[in-house]
Design a protein around this motif. Structure first.
Motif, PDB file in Angstrom:
ATOM      1  N   PRO A 274       0.800  -1.233   0.000  1.00 56.48           N
ATOM      2  CA  PRO A 274       0.000   0.000   0.000  1.00 56.48           C
ATOM      3  C   PRO A 274       0.830   1.279   0.000  1.00 56.48           C
ATOM      4  CG  PRO A 274      -0.033  -1.030   2.174  1.00 56.48           C
ATOM      5  CD  PRO A 274       0.699  -1.958   1.269  1.00 56.48           C
ATOM      6  N   PHE A 275       2.134   1.196  -0.109  1.00 52.42           N
ATOM      7  CA  PHE A 275       2.942   2.418  -0.132  1.00 52.42           C
ATOM      8  C   PHE A 275       4.159   2.208  -1.011  1.00 52.42           C
ATOM      9  CE2 PHE A 275       3.469   0.135   3.954  1.00 52.42           C
ATOM     10  CZ  PHE A 275       4.693  -0.469   3.695  1.00 52.42           C
ATOM     11  N   ALA A 276       4.822   3.310  -1.345  1.00 53.71           N
ATOM     12  CA  ALA A 276       6.053   3.206  -2.128  1.00 53.71           C
ATOM     13  C   ALA A 276       7.224   3.018  -1.181  1.00 53.71           C
ATOM     14  CB  ALA A 276       6.237   4.480  -2.944  1.00 53.71           C
ATOM     15  N   LEU A 277       8.199   2.229  -1.605  1.00 52.13           N
ATOM     16  CA  LEU A 277       9.367   1.995  -0.759  1.00 52.13           C
ATOM     17  C   LEU A 277      10.191   3.266  -0.618  1.00 52.13           C
ATOM     18  CD1 LEU A 277      10.673  -1.389  -2.218  1.00 52.13           C
ATOM     19  CD2 LEU A 277       9.303  -1.034  -0.151  1.00 52.13           C
ATOM     20  N   ASP A 280      16.080   3.899   0.874  1.00 54.56           N
ATOM     21  CA  ASP A 280      16.880   2.951   1.655  1.00 54.56           C
ATOM     22  C   ASP A 280      16.310   1.540   1.571  1.00 54.56           C
ATOM     23  OD1 ASP A 280      18.727   4.779   2.403  1.00 54.56           O
ATOM     24  OD2 ASP A 280      18.120   4.903   4.513  1.00 54.56           O
ATOM     25  N   GLN A 281      15.008   1.452   1.610  1.00 54.63           N
ATOM     26  CA  GLN A 281      14.392   0.129   1.499  1.00 54.63           C
ATOM     27  C   GLN A 281      14.711  -0.493   0.141  1.00 54.63           C
ATOM     28  OE1 GLN A 281      10.341   1.362   2.474  1.00 54.63           O
ATOM     29  NE2 GLN A 281      10.314   0.023   4.273  1.00 54.63           N
ATOM     30  N   ARG A 282      14.658   0.320  -0.887  1.00 58.27           N
ATOM     31  CA  ARG A 282      14.951  -0.200  -2.228  1.00 58.27           C
ATOM     32  C   ARG A 282      16.396  -0.696  -2.312  1.00 58.27           C
ATOM     33  NH1 ARG A 282      14.308   4.115  -5.457  1.00 58.27           N
ATOM     34  NH2 ARG A 282      12.581   4.871  -4.169  1.00 58.27           N
ATOM     35  N   GLY A 304      18.035  -0.795  11.419  1.00 56.56           N
ATOM     36  CA  GLY A 304      17.120   0.300  11.125  1.00 56.56           C
ATOM     37  C   GLY A 304      16.302   0.545  12.347  1.00 56.56           C
ATOM     38  N   GLU A 305      16.048   1.800  12.567  1.00 58.88           N
ATOM     39  CA  GLU A 305      15.301   2.145  13.751  1.00 58.88           C
ATOM     40  C   GLU A 305      13.918   1.569  13.704  1.00 58.88           C
ATOM     41  OE1 GLU A 305      15.601   5.356  15.801  1.00 58.88           O
ATOM     42  OE2 GLU A 305      16.781   6.532  14.383  1.00 58.88           O
ATOM     43  N   VAL A 306      13.322   1.504  14.866  1.00 61.85           N
ATOM     44  CA  VAL A 306      11.929   1.126  14.940  1.00 61.85           C
ATOM     45  C   VAL A 306      11.152   2.007  13.968  1.00 61.85           C
ATOM     46  CG1 VAL A 306       9.902   1.190  16.428  1.00 61.85           C
ATOM     47  CG2 VAL A 306      12.086   0.375  17.315  1.00 61.85           C
ATOM     48  N   GLY A 307      10.357   1.389  13.135  1.00 63.12           N
ATOM     49  CA  GLY A 307       9.547   2.164  12.208  1.00 63.12           C
ATOM     50  C   GLY A 307      10.241   2.495  10.909  1.00 63.12           C
ATOM     51  N   SER A 308      11.458   2.029  10.729  1.00 65.61           N
ATOM     52  CA  SER A 308      12.164   2.347   9.492  1.00 65.61           C
ATOM     53  C   SER A 308      11.721   1.433   8.357  1.00 65.61           C
ATOM     54  CB  SER A 308      13.678   2.246   9.699  1.00 65.61           C
ATOM     55  OG  SER A 308      14.023   0.942  10.116  1.00 65.61           O
ATOM     56  N   GLY A 309      10.925   0.429   8.678  1.00 68.06           N
ATOM     57  CA  GLY A 309      10.386  -0.421   7.627  1.00 68.06           C
ATOM     58  C   GLY A 309      11.228  -1.654   7.331  1.00 68.06           C
ATOM     59  N   LYS A 310      11.794  -2.244   8.353  1.00 68.70           N
ATOM     60  CA  LYS A 310      12.601  -3.448   8.158  1.00 68.70           C
ATOM     61  C   LYS A 310      11.734  -4.647   7.757  1.00 68.70           C
ATOM     62  CE  LYS A 310      14.344  -3.353  12.354  1.00 68.70           C
ATOM     63  NZ  LYS A 310      13.759  -2.081  12.823  1.00 68.70           N
ATOM     64  N   THR A 311      10.519  -4.681   8.317  1.00 65.86           N
ATOM     65  CA  THR A 311       9.674  -5.850   8.051  1.00 65.86           C
ATOM     66  C   THR A 311       9.407  -6.023   6.568  1.00 65.86           C
ATOM     67  OG1 THR A 311       8.630  -5.248  10.130  1.00 65.86           O
ATOM     68  CG2 THR A 311       7.634  -7.037   8.905  1.00 65.86           C
ATOM     69  N   VAL A 312       9.190  -4.911   5.883  1.00 62.46           N
ATOM     70  CA  VAL A 312       8.927  -4.984   4.446  1.00 62.46           C
ATOM     71  C   VAL A 312      10.120  -5.603   3.730  1.00 62.46           C
ATOM     72  CG1 VAL A 312       8.461  -3.622   2.374  1.00 62.46           C
ATOM     73  CG2 VAL A 312       7.439  -2.970   4.558  1.00 62.46           C
ATOM     74  N   GLY A 461       6.196  10.916   5.878  1.00 61.94           N
ATOM     75  CA  GLY A 461       4.986  11.146   6.658  1.00 61.94           C
ATOM     76  C   GLY A 461       5.224  10.969   8.148  1.00 61.94           C
ATOM     77  N   ARG A 462       6.449  10.548   8.525  1.00 61.41           N
ATOM     78  CA  ARG A 462       6.740  10.434   9.949  1.00 61.41           C
ATOM     79  C   ARG A 462       6.726  11.810  10.598  1.00 61.41           C
ATOM     80  NH1 ARG A 462       8.331   5.253  10.749  1.00 61.41           N
ATOM     81  NH2 ARG A 462       6.274   4.481  10.348  1.00 61.41           N
ATOM     82  N   GLN A 463       6.138  11.872  11.747  1.00 60.22           N
ATOM     83  CA  GLN A 463       6.028  13.150  12.434  1.00 60.22           C
ATOM     84  C   GLN A 463       7.113  13.292  13.499  1.00 60.22           C
ATOM     85  OE1 GLN A 463       4.000  15.672  11.717  1.00 60.22           O
ATOM     86  NE2 GLN A 463       3.345  14.452   9.944  1.00 60.22           N
ATOM     87  N   ILE A 565       4.577  -2.753  19.342  1.00 60.87           N
ATOM     88  CA  ILE A 565       3.244  -2.184  19.177  1.00 60.87           C
ATOM     89  C   ILE A 565       3.232  -1.093  18.108  1.00 60.87           C
ATOM     90  CG2 ILE A 565       1.536  -0.711  20.317  1.00 60.87           C
ATOM     91  CD1 ILE A 565       1.712  -2.330  22.729  1.00 60.87           C
ATOM     92  N   ASP A 566       2.269  -1.156  17.252  1.00 57.96           N
ATOM     93  CA  ASP A 566       2.168  -0.150  16.201  1.00 57.96           C
ATOM     94  C   ASP A 566       0.785   0.495  16.237  1.00 57.96           C
ATOM     95  OD1 ASP A 566       2.665   1.431  14.044  1.00 57.96           O
ATOM     96  OD2 ASP A 566       2.410  -0.153  12.556  1.00 57.96           O
ATOM     97  N   VAL A 567       0.696   1.620  16.924  1.00 53.99           N
ATOM     98  CA  VAL A 567      -0.577   2.335  17.018  1.00 53.99           C
ATOM     99  C   VAL A 567      -0.344   3.781  16.578  1.00 53.99           C
ATOM    100  CG1 VAL A 567      -2.497   3.007  18.525  1.00 53.99           C
ATOM    101  CG2 VAL A 567      -1.268   0.867  18.960  1.00 53.99           C
TER     102      VAL A 567
HETATM  103  P1  ADP Z   1      10.406  -1.774  11.727  1.00 56.46           P
HETATM  104  O1  ADP Z   1      10.267  -3.258  11.690  1.00 56.46           O
HETATM  105  O2  ADP Z   1      11.693  -1.313  11.104  1.00 56.46           O
HETATM  106  O3  ADP Z   1      10.198  -1.197  13.073  1.00 56.46           O
HETATM  107  P2  ADP Z   1       8.088  -1.862  10.126  1.00 56.46           P
HETATM  108  O4  ADP Z   1       8.569  -2.618   8.986  1.00 56.46           O
HETATM  109  O5  ADP Z   1       7.277  -2.573  11.149  1.00 56.46           O
HETATM  110  O6  ADP Z   1       9.304  -1.135  10.832  1.00 56.46           O
HETATM  111  O7  ADP Z   1       7.316  -0.586   9.595  1.00 56.46           O
HETATM  112  C1  ADP Z   1       6.713   0.316  10.459  1.00 56.46           C
HETATM  113  C2  ADP Z   1       5.455   0.847   9.844  1.00 56.46           C
HETATM  114  O8  ADP Z   1       5.760   1.621   8.702  1.00 56.46           O
HETATM  115  C3  ADP Z   1       4.550  -0.284   9.376  1.00 56.46           C
HETATM  116  O9  ADP Z   1       3.243   0.099   9.654  1.00 56.46           O
HETATM  117  C4  ADP Z   1       4.790  -0.330   7.888  1.00 56.46           C
HETATM  118  O10 ADP Z   1       3.679  -0.801   7.193  1.00 56.46           O
HETATM  119  C5  ADP Z   1       5.096   1.124   7.571  1.00 56.46           C
HETATM  120  N1  ADP Z   1       5.962   1.304   6.420  1.00 56.46           N
HETATM  121  C6  ADP Z   1       7.040   0.554   6.103  1.00 56.46           C
HETATM  122  N2  ADP Z   1       7.638   1.015   4.994  1.00 56.46           N
HETATM  123  C7  ADP Z   1       6.923   2.083   4.601  1.00 56.46           C
HETATM  124  C8  ADP Z   1       7.038   3.009   3.495  1.00 56.46           C
HETATM  125  N3  ADP Z   1       8.010   2.893   2.592  1.00 56.46           N
HETATM  126  N4  ADP Z   1       6.117   3.984   3.393  1.00 56.46           N
HETATM  127  C9  ADP Z   1       5.136   4.094   4.303  1.00 56.46           C
HETATM  128  N5  ADP Z   1       4.974   3.260   5.366  1.00 56.46           N
HETATM  129  C10 ADP Z   1       5.850   2.267   5.513  1.00 56.46           C
END
Ligand code: ADP
Ligand code: MG
Length: 704
Positions: A274-277, A280-282, A304-312, A461-463, A565-567
């Motif tokens: 649902p989003f563009a990489l 760094d993710q690419r 990568g920091e929490v929220g940096s998108g490692k899971t993707v 979009g991170r605040q 937790i992701d809220v």
């Molecule tokens: P991490 O494991 O590094 O803490 P996550 O992979 O869980 O981070 O990603 C944190 C949140 O950001 C998730 O909700 C994820 O869907 C979202 N996210 C990841 N990559 C992107 C991106 N490129 N654009 C927008 N949102 C993203």
């Protein structure tokens, strides 16, 4: 040759001097000679200190230099080291039986003189004739007497100038006695070999090994260059061992080369996600793809920091395995985290027909049996879980990619067990992930055998998060005002309870008390939920789900929310007793907010003066904080490095020596590339040193 004078103890040579120098070639075997120490007690003490041979003694380096005091400054009752000259010395005749033999000397330095007394060593009167320079350690007593506890002949130097080498010592063998032993064996320094190739040593402007040792023992002037020399060698050897290990890893073991065309994974990235990489993710995905395409097991650390998108990024690697008929697993250190990953992965794969399972300690037996069966047949291609995944009964039909989250929380044995899950003779491609940013310095020294990928750029979009340190009651009242303001606009808040070191149970109690207090007090108009480690997995899940769904406004929690937790709607975090948490832990906690479209606020309760809290208020970047943490705590204390087994170098000290480490890394890379087996003549002694330090396999024991 102007460069020569830069070496530690080299004066420019005078013409003819070389010809006069005695011919004496190093004979390293002499360093292996047994060290002779007088007296049973001292001998035992030497053994305790690991001083068996002459070589051991010469390698036993002073911790620092005790600044020598002047006689004129001494005050009665003080224990001190002085550097003096003997003026008069005599053994006092012992008349009565039972009286201890005594030597008295009048000793002096530029500031004054005093009477030094030596007990039980009558021979000293002959050994230290008038005119001898001595370092004395002992206690200055009344009537201008100095009761000597340790003594050694010392160099021609004035007191204030050099100080006296201060050795790690023990009862039975004092620092001064060690100094005396070292002096007695100073000759053997000639036998110390030089492991560094001459070209390298000259271009790095390092003194010879024996000169460096001599300088540390005897000559404070060259101490800096000497330490630098030995630290460089130490870092170079460590890097060579790590590089070697990286090169040899998986030798004899292959991994499936995942080089097939990306179909499913491509479609997932471009159409379903649902989003563009981020950039760094690419990049990370490209690097990992290149690793996976090789028939050698990947060993990559994704930071990568929490929220940096490692899971993707990790999920993409797993999909690469799945689309080529293999299996993948993701292992997390806690159930909460595993469940979180499971949920994230499911959310990230809408409409993907990949079967994925969750296996943890609390998976019911029936479900577990079902999962194990399907993993063994290959019917199930993706599994997320905890340590439960590496237990013996778990078998995979074709495991190709293993992702380990928070890798530092797993031990070497657990990683090895994971390795063994791949088909015989193979190792899985491993992707280690960590949200604890490791400063480059540490990454090189501790994980130099892994490849690194860093996700620095946070998804758009991170605040921003504003962080404040709160100490006073007024600030507390204001903090609750701010929380209520946020809650009234529909946002949510975390209240993190004090860390209770004693037990999880007590921690849970503290959290429960705070929960009750807030519910009936400051936050009584809101819905407050409670989360702690003593809840059952089911209850934890339930609480988190309610909070995530917005049914609770406030989550009072212990540090179980540190990860997972992701809220995005949660915009405030209040941390009680924040100074009880480590810096990186606080940073991780704070990563729970600032995840949505609203700016966030972090309120840390603790002392205003706390360097850690101040650093958090100042920096939001995890790498900057990791550097601060390293400065504040020193290398051995950092999360994830303590169990690494090489946290402490003997001489090198990080981060202080980080520049030296970088140079050593470059040199090591060049040597490893040019002469991997260290077969060239110029590398022969380096190879010996490497084997001496890291064993025959040079590298295997580093992190085992
Ligand atoms: P991490 O494991 O590094 O803490 P996550 O992979 O869980 O981070 O990603 C944190 C949140 O950001 C998730 O909700 C994820 O869907 C979202 N996210 C990841 N990559 C992107 C991106 N490129 N654009 C927008 N949102 C993203
Ligand atoms: Mg994550």
């Amino acid at each position: 040759m102007p460069g020569v004078s830069a070496f530690a103890s080299s004066r420019p040579l005078h013409p003819g001097e070389l010809a006069d120098a005695p011919v004496r070639y190093p004979r390293p075997t002499r360093l292996a000679h047994q060290l002779c120490v007088d007296g049973a007690k001292s001998r035992a003490a030497a053994a305790t200190l690991g001083l068996q041979t002459v070589g051991d003694l010469l390698e036993h380096l002073p911790r620092d230099r005790r600044e020598a005091r002047c006689i004129g400054q001494l005050v009665a009752g003080e224990t001190a080291t002085v550097v003096v000259e003997v003026r008069v010395i005599a053994a006092r005749s012992v008349r009565r039986r039972g009286m201890r033999p005594l030597v008295e000397a009048t000793v002096a330095d530029a500031s004054g003189s005093m009477t030094a007394t030596f007990f039980n060593q009558p021979w000293l009167a002959q050994k230290y004739p008038a005119g001898t320079r001595l370092a004395l350690h002992g206690k200055y007593e009344t009537r201008n007497r100095f009761r000597v506890q340790g003594h050694a002949r010392t160099a021609e130097a004035t007191a204030g100038e050099t100080g006296v080498a201060h050795y790690p010592a023990t009862e039975g063998l004092t620092s001064t006695q060690i100094l005396a032993l070292v002096r007695a064996h100073a000759d053997a320094l000639q036998d110390v070999g030089e492991p560094l190739p001459a070209m390298l040593r000259v271009s790095e402007r390092l003194p010879e090994r024996r000169e460096a040792l001599a300088a540390l023992h005897f000559d404070a002037d060259d101490e800096h260059a000497a330490r630098r020399r030995l630290a460089f060698e130490e870092l170079l050897l460590a890097q060579l061992a790590l590089l070697r290990r990286r090169r040899l890893r998986g030798r004899g073991r292959s991994a499936p080369a995942l080089d097939g065309a990306p179909e499913r994974s491509r479609r997932w990235l471009t159409e379903l996600l649902p989003f563009a990489l981020t950039g760094d993710q690419r990049r990370a995905i490209e690097e990992i793809d290149a690793d996976l395409a090789r028939a050698r097991p990947m060993q990559r650390l994704l930071m990568g920091e929490v929220g940096s998108g490692k899971t993707v990024v990790a999920l993409h690697a797993l999909l690469r395995a799945v689309e080529q008929g293999h299996q993948g697993l993701m292992m997390a250190p806690t159930e909460v985290l595993a469940e979180q990953h499971f949920a994230t992965i499911q959310a990230l794969m809408p409409g993907e027909a990949v079967a994925i399972g969750l296996l943890t300690g609390s998976t019911p037996a029936r479900r577990r049996a079902d999962l194990l069966g399907k993993l063994a047949t290959g019917e199930l291609s993706l599994i997320v879980g905890t340590h439960a995944l590496i237990e013996d009964p778990v078998r995979f039909a074709a495991l190709a990619v293993a992702v380990i989250d928070e890798q530092h929380r797993f031990g070497v044995r657990q990683r090895a067990a994971l390795d063994a899950k791949a088909p015989a003779g193979q190792g899985p491609h491993m992707l280690h992930m960590t949200a604890t940013p490791i400063p480059r310095t540490l990454a090189l020294s501790h994980y130099g055998d892994l490849d690194f990928t860093v996700l620095a750029e946070l998804p758009r979009g991170r605040q921003p998060i504003q962080t404040f340190v709160c100490s006073t009651e007024r600030e507390r009242a204001r903090a609750y005002d701010r929380i209520r303001e946020e809650l009234r606009t529909g946002r949510q808040a975390f209240v993190v309870c004090p860390l209770v070191a004693e037990s999880e149970l007590m921690q849970a109690r503290a959290a429960t008390a705070e929960f009750e207090r807030l519910r009936g007090g400051e936050l009584r108009e809101f819905s407050v939920a409670l989360l702690h480690g003593q809840l059952s997995a089911h209850d934890k899940h339930d609480v988190m789900a309610r909070f995530a769904a917005g049914e609770a406004d406030v989550l009072v929690a212990t540090s179980v929310i540190e990860v997972g937790i992701d809220v995005p709607n949660a915009t405030v975090m209040l941390v009680e007793d924040a100074d009880h948490y480590g810096l990186s832990q606080l940073h991780q906690l704070r990563g729970r907010i600032g995840r949505g479209e609203h700016p966030s606020l972090c309120l840390l309760f603790g002392a205003k003066g706390s360097a850690r809290l101040r650093a958090l208020a100042r920096h939001s970047d995890g790498f900057a904080l990791a550097e601060v943490d390293l400065e504040l705590r020193g290398e051995g204390e950092l999360v994830g490095t303590r169990q690494s087994g090489m946290a402490q170098f003997r001489i090198a000290e990080l981060p202080r020596d980080r520049e030296l480490l970088e140079r050593a890394r470059l040199r090591a890379e060049a040597i490893d590339a040019a002469d991997p087996e260290l077969e060239l003549a110029e590398h022969a002694l380096l190879g010996d040193a490497l084997r001496g330090l890291y064993g025959a396999e040079a590298g295997a024991p580093i992190r085992a």
